[in-house]
Write an enzyme that holds these catalytic residues in place. Structure first.
Site, PDB file in Angstrom:
ATOM      1  N   GLU A   1       0.837  -1.197   0.000  1.00  0.00           N
ATOM      2  CA  GLU A   1       0.000   0.000   0.000  1.00  0.00           C
ATOM      3  C   GLU A   1       0.873   1.248   0.000  1.00  0.00           C
ATOM      4  O   GLU A   1       1.746   1.397   0.860  1.00  0.00           O
ATOM      5  CB  GLU A   1      -0.908   0.045   1.234  1.00  0.00           C
ATOM      6  CG  GLU A   1      -2.042  -0.946   1.234  1.00  0.00           C
ATOM      7  CD  GLU A   1      -2.960  -0.778   2.446  1.00  0.00           C
ATOM      8  OE1 GLU A   1      -3.988  -1.460   2.487  1.00  0.00           O
ATOM      9  OE2 GLU A   1      -2.640   0.033   3.341  1.00  0.00           O
ATOM     10  N   CYS A   2       0.628   2.135  -0.938  1.00  0.00           N
ATOM     11  CA  CYS A   2       1.216   3.472  -0.969  1.00  0.00           C
ATOM     12  C   CYS A   2       2.744   3.422  -0.915  1.00  0.00           C
ATOM     13  O   CYS A   2       3.394   3.224  -1.940  1.00  0.00           O
ATOM     14  CB  CYS A   2       0.635   4.318   0.150  1.00  0.00           C
ATOM     15  SG  CYS A   2       0.825   6.095  -0.112  1.00  0.00           S
ATOM     16  N   ALA A   3       3.349   3.566   0.241  1.00  0.00           N
ATOM     17  CA  ALA A   3       4.803   3.474   0.350  1.00  0.00           C
ATOM     18  C   ALA A   3       5.310   2.132  -0.159  1.00  0.00           C
ATOM     19  O   ALA A   3       6.366   2.044  -0.796  1.00  0.00           O
ATOM     20  CB  ALA A   3       5.237   3.685   1.797  1.00  0.00           C
TER      21      ALA A   3
ATOM     22  N   SER B   1      -1.111  -0.809  -4.504  1.00  0.00           N
ATOM     23  CA  SER B   1      -2.028   0.293  -4.762  1.00  0.00           C
ATOM     24  C   SER B   1      -1.711   1.451  -3.838  1.00  0.00           C
ATOM     25  O   SER B   1      -1.076   1.281  -2.796  1.00  0.00           O
ATOM     26  CB  SER B   1      -3.464  -0.179  -4.520  1.00  0.00           C
ATOM     27  OG  SER B   1      -4.376   0.893  -4.517  1.00  0.00           O
TER      28      SER B   1
END
Length: 435
Positions: free
Chosen positions: A326-328, A414
């Site tokens: 996720e993200c990072a 994502s």
């Protein structure tokens, strides 16, 4: 029955985090077991709450998990506690979009908890009473318990504010004078997490606990918290513990500090041994790793150090099991981040931008993956100042006005932050994929 308080404010920047965290620390120092909670999706404030209390900081967000789970999740987190302190988000009535759904007021009503309003008294005196009166009378369904004045300029200033509030009938539960000893550094996504400044954070925590203990009526705040009635709900549970069948390695350390406590609890209940690793310092994944979870954080701040750990980057690149990012985590799996080599699991270039992408997302899964099934709905949250290129031709998620996410084999990545308690099948599916 769990004694509880919600610490709210008219707007962001009034001092909610200072007061809530200081109150948690001050009551903990008095020998109370304090359960810390945060309204909304924020990851950073709960890290300070955990430091103040010695218990996991937990989020309460009706958008991410559904309003029916708020009381059960609260009771789960507060098990064994003498008192719970819930820090609000933004202004008391500010919710998702134009509604008050997922606002502090919404959560306070779901918890039937007394609300204490933290008011920035700087640059006003008698007007404080008008402000507080408006907030206290706006929604009579709330248990409005009192006010704490923050950033008071002098003894005379405090007297003027107290006199005005006395006329309104709203109890003053504390008056905190301006202090430079309790500031917390910020950067592009908010406060700097505890994991990055533990020594300085410890000193600041002592200072804020001293300040709140000296400035607030702790006995009256505890008495108010004990007026909250029993909640007609059963505590949430991640499910009956399944036999351990796999090992899931979860990224941690200073670069990856964003995660919800319930995720690890759900993975464990589904049959995973959950272990942590630090991509900054560990050169290998934990022995026997069957799956990898890489949550959010600040890899852009540590891009040089992450890139320099070539042995781990190569091992992640060659890893054949499921990866949830996720993200990072998405940035870490890219070829490069701001020109520095990353793991190269995904054929992407990632970079910092000057644009903040922020908001709730009502997403639909477009594709099957190790986590999702096509057509399922997921409510998540975006919060970043980065971008990846190229954008996916067939994204994992779509929502009104946007799309995001990659699903390649067993890799799911994502920008969307999900609270797995709101979609408990995610943990079971991920563990099954690890097997």
């Amino acid at each position: 029955m769990v004694a509880r308080l919600v610490i709210a404010a008219p707007a962001s920047g009034a001092g909610k985090t200072t007061v809530a965290t200081g109150l948690m620390a001050a009551l903990t120092r008095r020998g109370m077991a304090v359960s810390p909670h945060k309204v909304g999706p924020d990851y950073i404030d709960p890290s300070y709450h955990a430091m103040a209390t010695g218990r996991p900081g937990r989020n309460l967000d009706p958008w991410l998990v559904g309003e029916e789970l708020i009381a059960p999740l609260f009771l789960h987190g507060a098990a064994g506690a003498d008192l719970a302190v819930v820090e609000g988000v933004m202004g008391l009535y500010d919710g998702a979009g134009a509604s008050e759904f997922a606002s502090t007021a919404h959560v306070a009503r779901l918890l039937d908890a007394p609300v204490v309003l933290v008011v920035d008294a700087a640059k006003q005196s008698r007007s404080v009473a008008a402000l507080v009166h408006g907030f206290a009378s706006y929604d009579t369904r709330l248990r409005f318990g009192g006010v704490i004045l923050n950033r008071v300029g002098s003894a005379r200033h405090e007297d003027l504010c107290r006199e005005a509030l006395a006329e309104s009938g709203v109890p003053v539960l504390g008056a905190i004078h301006r202090s430079d000893a309790v500031t917390t550094p910020s950067r592009h996504l908010g406060l700097v997490p505890v994991a990055e400044r533990r020594t300085q954070a410890t000193r600041a925590m002592d200072a804020v606990a001293d300040l709140v203990a000296a400035s607030c009526d702790l006995e009256e705040l505890v008495r108010l918290a004990r007026t909250a009635p029993a909640l007609p709900a059963e505590p949430w549970t991640p499910g009956p513990a399944a036999p351990v069948t796999t090992r899931v390695a979860v990224a941690g350390g200073q670069a990856f500090t964003f995660g919800y406590t319930e995720q690890a609890e759900l993975l464990a209940a589904a049959g995973a041994e959950v272990v942590t690793f630090d991509p900054l310092t560990d050169e290998t994944l934990p022995e026997g790793t069957g799956g990898v979870v890489i949550g959010g954080g600040f890899p852009e701040v540590y891009a040089a150090e992450l890139s320099a750990n070539e042995p781990l980057r190569k091992e992640v690149s060659a890893f054949g099991g499921p990866i949830s990012a996720e993200c990072a985590g998405l940035l870490y799996l890219a070829r490069r981040l701001d020109g520095r080599p990353m793991c190269g699991v995904l054929d992407l270039e990632a970079r910092m931008t000057g644009t903040l992408t922020l908001g709730y997302r009502d997403a639909v899964a477009v594709a099957d993956s190790a986590l999702t099934r096509a057509g399922e709905r997921y409510r998540g949250h975006e919060f970043h100042r980065t971008a990846v290129e190229p954008v996916p031709e067939r994204p994992l998620f779509r929502w009104r006005g946007g799309a995001d996410g990659f699903a390649t084999g067993l890799v799911v990545a994502s920008y969307l932050h999900l609270h797995w308690a709101g979609s408990p099948d995610l943990a079971a599916r991920f563990v099954e994929a690890c097997r």
